[in-house]
Design an enzyme around this catalytic site. Structure first.
Site, PDB file in Angstrom:
ATOM      1  N   GLU A  54      -1.796  -1.892  -8.947  1.00 33.54           N
ATOM      2  CA  GLU A  54      -2.779  -1.564  -7.910  1.00 33.54           C
ATOM      3  C   GLU A  54      -3.539  -0.266  -8.193  1.00 33.54           C
ATOM      4  OE1 GLU A  54      -2.429  -3.010  -3.732  1.00 33.54           O
ATOM      5  OE2 GLU A  54      -1.473  -1.054  -3.513  1.00 33.54           O
ATOM      6  N   LYS A  56      -4.985   2.584  -5.991  1.00 37.41           N
ATOM      7  CA  LYS A  56      -4.911   3.066  -4.610  1.00 37.41           C
ATOM      8  C   LYS A  56      -4.946   4.587  -4.607  1.00 37.41           C
ATOM      9  CE  LYS A  56      -0.954   2.119  -2.337  1.00 37.41           C
ATOM     10  NZ  LYS A  56      -0.039   1.478  -1.355  1.00 37.41           N
ATOM     11  N   LYS A 116      -7.959  -6.065  -2.071  1.00 39.05           N
ATOM     12  CA  LYS A 116      -6.934  -5.684  -1.092  1.00 39.05           C
ATOM     13  C   LYS A 116      -7.672  -5.105   0.109  1.00 39.05           C
ATOM     14  CE  LYS A 116      -2.320  -4.745  -0.564  1.00 39.05           C
ATOM     15  NZ  LYS A 116      -1.689  -3.519  -1.075  1.00 39.05           N
ATOM     16  N   GLU A 165       0.007 -12.495   3.133  1.00 35.53           N
ATOM     17  CA  GLU A 165       1.097 -11.515   3.266  1.00 35.53           C
ATOM     18  C   GLU A 165       1.793 -11.649   4.614  1.00 35.53           C
ATOM     19  OE1 GLU A 165       0.286  -7.291   2.220  1.00 35.53           O
ATOM     20  OE2 GLU A 165       0.812  -6.905   4.303  1.00 35.53           O
ATOM     21  N   ASN A 186       5.821  -8.422   2.399  1.00 33.40           N
ATOM     22  CA  ASN A 186       5.689  -6.968   2.403  1.00 33.40           C
ATOM     23  C   ASN A 186       6.995  -6.366   2.901  1.00 33.40           C
ATOM     24  OD1 ASN A 186       4.976  -4.271   2.755  1.00 33.40           O
ATOM     25  ND2 ASN A 186       2.873  -4.773   3.320  1.00 33.40           N
ATOM     26  N   GLU A 216       6.021  -7.313  -2.240  1.00 31.25           N
ATOM     27  CA  GLU A 216       5.109  -6.162  -2.167  1.00 31.25           C
ATOM     28  C   GLU A 216       5.780  -4.977  -1.480  1.00 31.25           C
ATOM     29  OE1 GLU A 216       1.648  -7.343   0.065  1.00 31.25           O
ATOM     30  OE2 GLU A 216       1.810  -9.396  -0.600  1.00 31.25           O
ATOM     31  N   SER A 217       5.461  -3.784  -1.930  1.00 31.49           N
ATOM     32  CA  SER A 217       5.935  -2.507  -1.358  1.00 31.49           C
ATOM     33  C   SER A 217       7.366  -2.180  -1.772  1.00 31.49           C
ATOM     34  CB  SER A 217       5.870  -2.480   0.177  1.00 31.49           C
ATOM     35  OG  SER A 217       4.550  -2.507   0.611  1.00 31.49           O
TER      36      SER A 217
END
Length: 261
Positions: A54, A56, A116, A165, A186, A216-217
């Protein structure tokens, strides 16, 4: 009101403004609108690493992550590292991103690009296509089933992959439909910002095998990926771990070499 409610409220105002500034016809005339898309879902199915890296700059939970890097270098670095796809944050107010970041990434690499974003309007899906995305993100926490269905079907008509998600079982049950390609779990609790891989583990059996499973995360180690693979996960979204370094591409290369080594 949690952070997601706040973001969604601001997003509705922002999208109304953008729609007045740039008509749909202008988006549809974009050079990139006719570009053939690359499937992230297929890449993940055929990959040894499954990494979606990603770009970010900041986030509500971590504030500034890295403001010093240009998107072009990050995109090239990720491509050289051999990631499966790149996620580009396009929200400005909370994440410091923009649609221009997506354009720059598109001009800099041939990776499948995920826009995103907090999508609450079909217009944003047209924007994604016009600015060079291959994949869109739909967030079950901010959309009803009656929104997820037309949004995902519209994306498929534009030949975009759809990553949906979810955060919990309830969101998952309302969302599963044939017009999705990937289901992302997530691991971050949006109320507390706490992260737990147990979320991905607990939901894994409830996700039908037709969909590519993405976690994710909170994925910052090789161990986390190895822990999740037996649960059927083929995609792993990694943002902060690479972005907090001076060279995200080199950091991703090192990570993937270690993972595949």
């Amino acid at each position: 009101m949690n952070i997601l409610d706040k973001i969604t409220l601001d997003k509705r105002k922002e999208v109304e403004l953008r729609k007045r500034l740039i008509p749909v016809s202008q988006l549809e005339q974009s050079v990139l609108f006719e570009k053939a898309t690359v499937s992230l879902a297929n890449n993940l199915r055929n990959s040894a690493s499954g990494i979606i890296a990603e770009h970010k700059r900041r986030s509500p939970s971590k504030s500034v992550i890295n403001n010093n890097l240009n998107v072009q270098d990050v995109a090239k670095g990720y491509e050289d590292a051999g990631v499966c796809g790149m996620s580009v944050l396009t929200d400005c107010k909370y994440f410091g991103g923009s649609l221009d970041d997506l354009l720059t990434a598109r001009a800099s690499c041939n990776l499948p690009l995920l826009r995103k974003e907090f999508i609450i309007d079909e217009y944003q899906i047209l924007e994604a296509k016009a600015y060079g995305a291959d994949v869109i993100l739909l967030i079950a926490a901010i959309l009803s089933r009656d929104e997820i269905k037309p949004f995902s079907e519209f994306a498929k008509r534009l030949h975009l992959d759809v990553l949906l998600e979810v955060h919990n079982e309830e969101e998952l049950h309302k969302s599963v439909m044939p017009s999705l390609d990937m289901l992302g779990v997530n691991n971050r609790n949006l109320k507390t910002f706490e992260v737990s891989l147990e979320t991905s583990k607990n939901l894994s059996n409830l996700i039908p095998d037709d969909f590519v499973k993405v976690s994710e995360s909170g994925i910052s180690s090789i161990e986390a990926i190895k822990e999740l693979r037996p649960y059927g996960y083929q995609g792993f979204l990694i943002g902060e771990n690479f972005m907090k370094t001076d060279n995200p591409g080199a950091s991703a290369t090192k990570f993937i070499n270690k993972l595949e080594g």
